[in-house]
Design a protein around this motif. Structure first.
Motif, short mmCIF file in Angstrom:
data_model
loop_
_atom_site.label_atom_id
_atom_site.label_comp_id
_atom_site.label_asym_id
_atom_site.label_seq_id
_atom_site.Cartn_x
_atom_site.Cartn_y
_atom_site.Cartn_z
N TYR A 182 42.96 44.89 31.76
CA TYR A 182 42.13 44.25 33.11
C TYR A 182 41.17 43.28 32.91
CZ TYR A 182 37.69 46.24 31.69
OH TYR A 182 36.56 46.71 30.80
N GLY A 183 40.95 42.63 33.89
CA GLY A 183 40.09 41.32 34.00
C GLY A 183 40.20 40.28 34.99
N PRO A 184 39.34 39.20 34.70
CA PRO A 184 39.59 38.13 35.89
C PRO A 184 41.18 37.49 35.59
CG PRO A 184 37.76 37.93 34.64
CD PRO A 184 38.51 39.08 33.89
N HIS A 185 41.60 36.81 36.66
CA HIS A 185 42.90 36.09 36.61
C HIS A 185 44.03 36.86 36.81
CE1 HIS A 185 41.33 32.02 36.41
NE2 HIS A 185 40.45 32.62 35.65
N GLN A 186 43.99 38.36 36.85
CA GLN A 186 45.03 39.26 36.71
C GLN A 186 45.75 39.29 38.15
OE1 GLN A 186 44.27 43.38 35.76
NE2 GLN A 186 46.33 43.66 34.81
N THR A 197 41.37 43.86 45.59
CA THR A 197 41.68 43.18 46.62
C THR A 197 41.55 43.65 48.16
OG1 THR A 197 43.87 42.60 46.10
CG2 THR A 197 42.26 41.28 45.16
N ARG A 198 42.26 45.10 48.14
CA ARG A 198 42.81 45.57 49.42
C ARG A 198 41.46 46.24 49.72
NH1 ARG A 198 48.16 46.29 50.43
NH2 ARG A 198 47.79 48.25 51.49
N LEU A 199 40.45 46.69 48.81
CA LEU A 199 39.38 47.23 49.14
C LEU A 199 38.45 46.28 49.80
CD1 LEU A 199 38.86 49.99 46.47
CD2 LEU A 199 39.45 50.42 49.04
N LEU A 200 38.45 44.92 49.46
CA LEU A 200 37.51 43.98 49.65
C LEU A 200 37.98 43.63 51.10
CD1 LEU A 200 37.10 41.66 46.43
CD2 LEU A 200 35.38 43.39 47.57
N GLU A 201 39.46 43.85 51.39
CA GLU A 201 39.73 43.35 52.54
C GLU A 201 39.75 44.29 53.53
OE1 GLU A 201 43.30 39.78 51.86
OE2 GLU A 201 43.71 41.89 51.45
N GLY A 202 39.45 45.59 53.24
CA GLY A 202 39.20 46.69 54.31
C GLY A 202 40.56 47.38 54.53
N VAL A 203 41.37 47.41 53.46
CA VAL A 203 42.87 48.05 53.68
C VAL A 203 42.92 48.96 52.64
CG1 VAL A 203 45.38 47.58 53.31
CG2 VAL A 203 44.04 45.63 53.95
N LYS A 204 43.70 50.06 53.02
CA LYS A 204 43.88 51.24 52.23
C LYS A 204 44.66 51.04 50.97
CE LYS A 204 43.58 55.14 55.76
NZ LYS A 204 44.23 56.36 56.28
N TRP A 310 34.27 39.04 39.87
CA TRP A 310 35.06 37.76 40.11
C TRP A 310 36.11 37.77 41.07
CZ3 TRP A 310 40.12 36.37 39.91
CH2 TRP A 310 40.16 34.99 39.30
N TYR A 311 36.66 39.01 41.23
CA TYR A 311 37.43 39.04 42.56
C TYR A 311 36.72 38.63 43.72
CZ TYR A 311 41.61 40.05 39.72
OH TYR A 311 42.48 40.00 39.09
N ARG A 312 35.53 39.35 43.87
CA ARG A 312 34.68 39.20 45.04
C ARG A 312 34.51 37.55 45.48
NH1 ARG A 312 31.06 42.66 43.97
NH2 ARG A 312 32.00 44.25 45.67
N GLU A 313 34.29 36.79 44.20
CA GLU A 313 33.66 35.51 44.27
C GLU A 313 34.97 34.51 44.34
OE1 GLU A 313 31.32 35.35 40.89
OE2 GLU A 313 29.61 36.87 41.77
N HIS A 314 36.08 35.00 43.95
CA HIS A 314 37.41 33.93 43.85
C HIS A 314 38.36 34.33 44.77
CE1 HIS A 314 34.97 33.48 40.00
NE2 HIS A 314 35.83 32.24 39.95
#
Length: 358
Positions: A182-186, A197-204, A310-314
């Motif tokens: 796991y980590g950035p760029h995956q 990414t799905r949680l940041l978008e509000g998706v289940k 990282w995913y929040r900022e990218h």
């Protein structure tokens, strides 16, 4: 050292290249790197943007199955670090042919060219999935291979092929088998970035079965350090395990990701379990620790928090990838084909079309 890195635009390959060229890796000041990558859906050129102008870096767009191209670029290199592979379990269940072709035949093309050129070292990067499932204890490097998915079987085949070139031809081959990275760029089809990414978008997010499947988690930077140690100090013809030392059930991992993104269990949807889903993976990394001094340095709590940040900022990195995945799935469905199981078929999909890979 002049190094040919296959699959260097992917998640782990690009982290390895960036580490070597940034000087954070051990003894890397004189390393020159050629990346060979086909740039399929998971090979992202932006992963190498920060080293694109580096004087000791060059890039070749091509396929490891192209024997003519491989023979053309192999001369002058001292080592091959072989990451290039089809890696997603769900995709292999939907269709195994690309996995066999790339992972086995592509590896054979590279091995033949390396043997013909008298290459100094061939590092073949593999996975703990080749062992199948283990209910208790941990695998050692001499444990029998018993893969359960087409992906894992193709990797087991490539492992054995690489080792056979050492035993038959005397090629300096070393094989590594790692736990879940796991980590950035995956690429956001794997479970950690998919869920983030799905949680940041509000998706289940989809959780397989009862969520009791167990994986060991390894930060990509620790994996890259382990690979450098094996590349420079590993014994020819040997297999080395590289693990992270943090075993979690998928349910536990999901809870940590929910907490890290400030969301709750109402955002989780249980989906039918995957075919042939291995219950537990666990690697004994004592050999790498004793012979090479390997030990993971990134604690899981800190590594996961940094990854979520990282995913929040990218978002500009991953949002286009998710859009392209949705477009591919839509096009496949329109053509009457089954969409790749791990690609989110639509941004709001919550069922099997958005299945995680663990």
């Amino acid at each position: 050292m002049r190094m040919l890195v296959t699959g260097g635009a992917g998640f782990i390959g690009s982290a390895f290249v960036r580490s070597l060229l940034s000087g954070t890796g051990a003894g890397t000041g004189d390393t020159r790197i050629t990346v060979l990558d086909k740039l399929t859906y998971a090979g992202v050129p932006e992963n190498l943007a920060e080293v694109a102008g580096h004087p000791r870096y060059s890039f070749v767009h091509g396929d490891i199955r192209d024997a003519g191209l491989v023979r053309e670029i192999m001369p002058g290199h001292d080592a091959v670090v072989h990451f290039a592979a089809e890696t997603h379990v769900d995709r292999s269940i939907d269709g195994a042919a690309p996995f066999v072709s790339t992972n086995v035949l592509g590896t054979q093309v590279l091995l033949d060219a390396a043997r013909e050129q008298g290459l100094g070292r061939f590092l073949h990067v593999s996975t703990d999935e080749v062992y199948g499932s283990i209910p208790a204890g941990s695998w050692t490097e001499t444990s029998p291979l018993a893969p359960n998915s087409p992906y894992a079987a193709s990797k087991a085949g490539s492992d054995l092929l690489a080792l056979s070139y050492h035993r038959t031809h005397g090629l300096d081959v070393v094989v590594t088998r790692c736990s879940n990275n796991y980590g950035p760029h995956q690429f956001p089809e794997k479970v950690v970035p998919l869920f983030i990414t799905r949680l940041l978008e509000g998706v289940k997010v989809p959780l397989y079965g009862d969520g009791r499947h167990v994986r060991d988690w390894l930060h990509v930077s620790d994996h890259c350090r382990g690979l450098e140690l094996v590349l420079r100090h590993g014994r020819a013809g040997e297999v080395y395990h590289i693990g992270g030392g943090t075993e979690l059930t998928n349910e536990q991992l999901t809870g940590l990701l929910l907490a890290a993104t400030g969301t709750g269990w109402d955002r989780v949807e249980h989906v039918p379990d995957r075919k042939g889903h291995d219950l537990r993976y666990s690697l004994d990394c004592g050999k790498a620790a004793t012979e090479l001094g390997y030990a993971p340095r990134v604690g899981f709590e800190r590594g996961l928090a940094d990854t979520v940040d990282w995913y929040r900022e990218h978002r500009a990195w991953w949002e286009p990838l998710r859009r392209r995945a949705a477009e591919r799935a839509t096009a496949s469905a329109a053509g009457g084909a089954t969409a790749p199981a791990a690609a989110p078929a639509a941004e709001g999909a919550t069922g099997p079309a958005a299945k995680p890979a663990t």
